[in-house]
Design an enzyme around this catalytic site. Structure first.
Site, PDB file in Angstrom:
ATOM      1  N   CYS A 111       0.866  -1.182   0.000  1.00 10.20           N
ATOM      2  CA  CYS A 111       0.000   0.000   0.000  1.00 10.20           C
ATOM      3  C   CYS A 111       0.897   1.223   0.000  1.00 10.20           C
ATOM      4  O   CYS A 111       1.848   1.286   0.781  1.00 10.20           O
ATOM      5  CB  CYS A 111      -0.880  -0.006   1.236  1.00 10.20           C
ATOM      6  SG  CYS A 111      -1.980   1.411   1.320  1.00 10.20           S
ATOM      7  N   HIS A 154      -8.927  -4.227  -1.836  1.00 14.32           N
ATOM      8  CA  HIS A 154      -8.009  -3.360  -1.084  1.00 14.32           C
ATOM      9  C   HIS A 154      -8.446  -1.891  -1.203  1.00 14.32           C
ATOM     10  O   HIS A 154      -8.506  -1.168  -0.208  1.00 14.32           O
ATOM     11  CB  HIS A 154      -6.587  -3.560  -1.642  1.00 14.32           C
ATOM     12  CG  HIS A 154      -5.532  -2.695  -1.022  1.00 14.32           C
ATOM     13  ND1 HIS A 154      -4.465  -3.212  -0.316  1.00 14.32           N
ATOM     14  CD2 HIS A 154      -5.356  -1.340  -1.021  1.00 14.32           C
ATOM     15  CE1 HIS A 154      -3.699  -2.211   0.105  1.00 14.32           C
ATOM     16  NE2 HIS A 154      -4.203  -1.064  -0.310  1.00 14.32           N
ATOM     17  N   GLU A 155      -8.780  -1.474  -2.418  1.00 20.01           N
ATOM     18  CA  GLU A 155      -9.163  -0.060  -2.623  1.00 20.01           C
ATOM     19  C   GLU A 155     -10.539   0.246  -2.030  1.00 20.01           C
ATOM     20  O   GLU A 155     -10.744   1.324  -1.461  1.00 20.01           O
ATOM     21  CB  GLU A 155      -9.119   0.303  -4.110  1.00 20.01           C
ATOM     22  CG  GLU A 155      -7.739   0.184  -4.776  1.00 20.01           C
ATOM     23  CD  GLU A 155      -6.614   0.890  -4.034  1.00 20.01           C
ATOM     24  OE1 GLU A 155      -6.844   1.965  -3.460  1.00 20.01           O
ATOM     25  OE2 GLU A 155      -5.490   0.349  -4.027  1.00 20.01           O
ATOM     26  N   HIS A 158     -10.153   1.044   1.452  1.00 14.55           N
ATOM     27  CA  HIS A 158      -9.703   2.430   1.676  1.00 14.55           C
ATOM     28  C   HIS A 158     -10.891   3.380   1.773  1.00 14.55           C
ATOM     29  O   HIS A 158     -10.896   4.295   2.593  1.00 14.55           O
ATOM     30  CB  HIS A 158      -8.813   2.911   0.513  1.00 14.55           C
ATOM     31  CG  HIS A 158      -7.355   2.606   0.696  1.00 14.55           C
ATOM     32  ND1 HIS A 158      -6.626   3.038   1.778  1.00 14.55           N
ATOM     33  CD2 HIS A 158      -6.472   1.923  -0.081  1.00 14.55           C
ATOM     34  CE1 HIS A 158      -5.360   2.634   1.658  1.00 14.55           C
ATOM     35  NE2 HIS A 158      -5.241   1.943   0.534  1.00 14.55           N
TER      36      HIS A 158
HETATM   37 CO    CO Z   1      -3.569   0.944  -0.256  1.00 17.27          CO
END
Ligand code: CO
Length: 183
Positions: A111, A154-155, A158
């Protein structure tokens, strides 16, 4: 264009922990421009010469919140072996279905907001179907798997203030490893 130092670091910023807001259309021109710059940044970061000359880390995904913009959009740019890129500009994404099968990235997830080594496995769905909008407000559906599925998950995390180390079991970082496939 922004620089690596404009990307928020988990140790210095609490913004990364906030939940981003839904985008309304038409999108702000500023945000469309930011999205294009984010794609450009990721492309350059995967160019070995450029990255080493400018001392930047390679990345395949970046969310607006990592640049301090609390809006639900992110970009993915993934350089394939033939040198072309698989790219997505994703606004207001929703996972509408997922595989039962779980996978994890063998070498660990990376990341651009986490500048330390984190040990352990991050369980992700092997395949997901995601509904989202492009920057013009057109609705899209994509079915993705493996690395790309991990990147989307993963995004999307976020956008909800979640960072990948949160998904690693604190007491046993390799918990349930035998129940998942490594990629
Ligand atoms: Co990231």
């Amino acid at each position: 264009m922004f620089k690596q130092c404009d990307i928020l670091d988990e140790k210095k910023s609490k913004t990364l922990r906030q939940v981003s807001k839904e985008v309304t259309f038409p999108m702000d021109e500023k945000d469309v421009l930011l999205m294009n710059n984010m794609v450009m940044y990721l492309r350059l970061s995967q160019d070995e010469d450029y990255a080493s000359k400018n001392d930047i880390r390679a990345g395949m995904g970046l969310s607006a919140v990592q640049l301090g913009v609390l809006k639900r959009f992110f970009v993915i740019s993934y350089k394939k072996e033939d040198g072309t890129f698989d790219e997505f500009k994703v606004v207001n994404p929703k996972i509408i279905s997922n595989s039962e099968e779980l996978i994890y990235v063998e070498e660990g997830e990376g990341c651009l907001s986490i500048n330390r080594y984190v040990e352990g496995i991050v369980p992700r769905y092997a395949r997901v179907t995601v509904e989202y909008y492009d920057e013009y407000g057109n609705k899209k559906t994509v079915r993705i798997r493996e690395e790309m599925a991990v990147a989307f998950q993963h995004e999307i995390d976020h956008l909800n203030g979640i960072l990948f180390p949160d998904r690693i079991d604190k007491k046993n970082p390799f918990k349930d490893q035998d129940k998942m496939r490594s990629i």
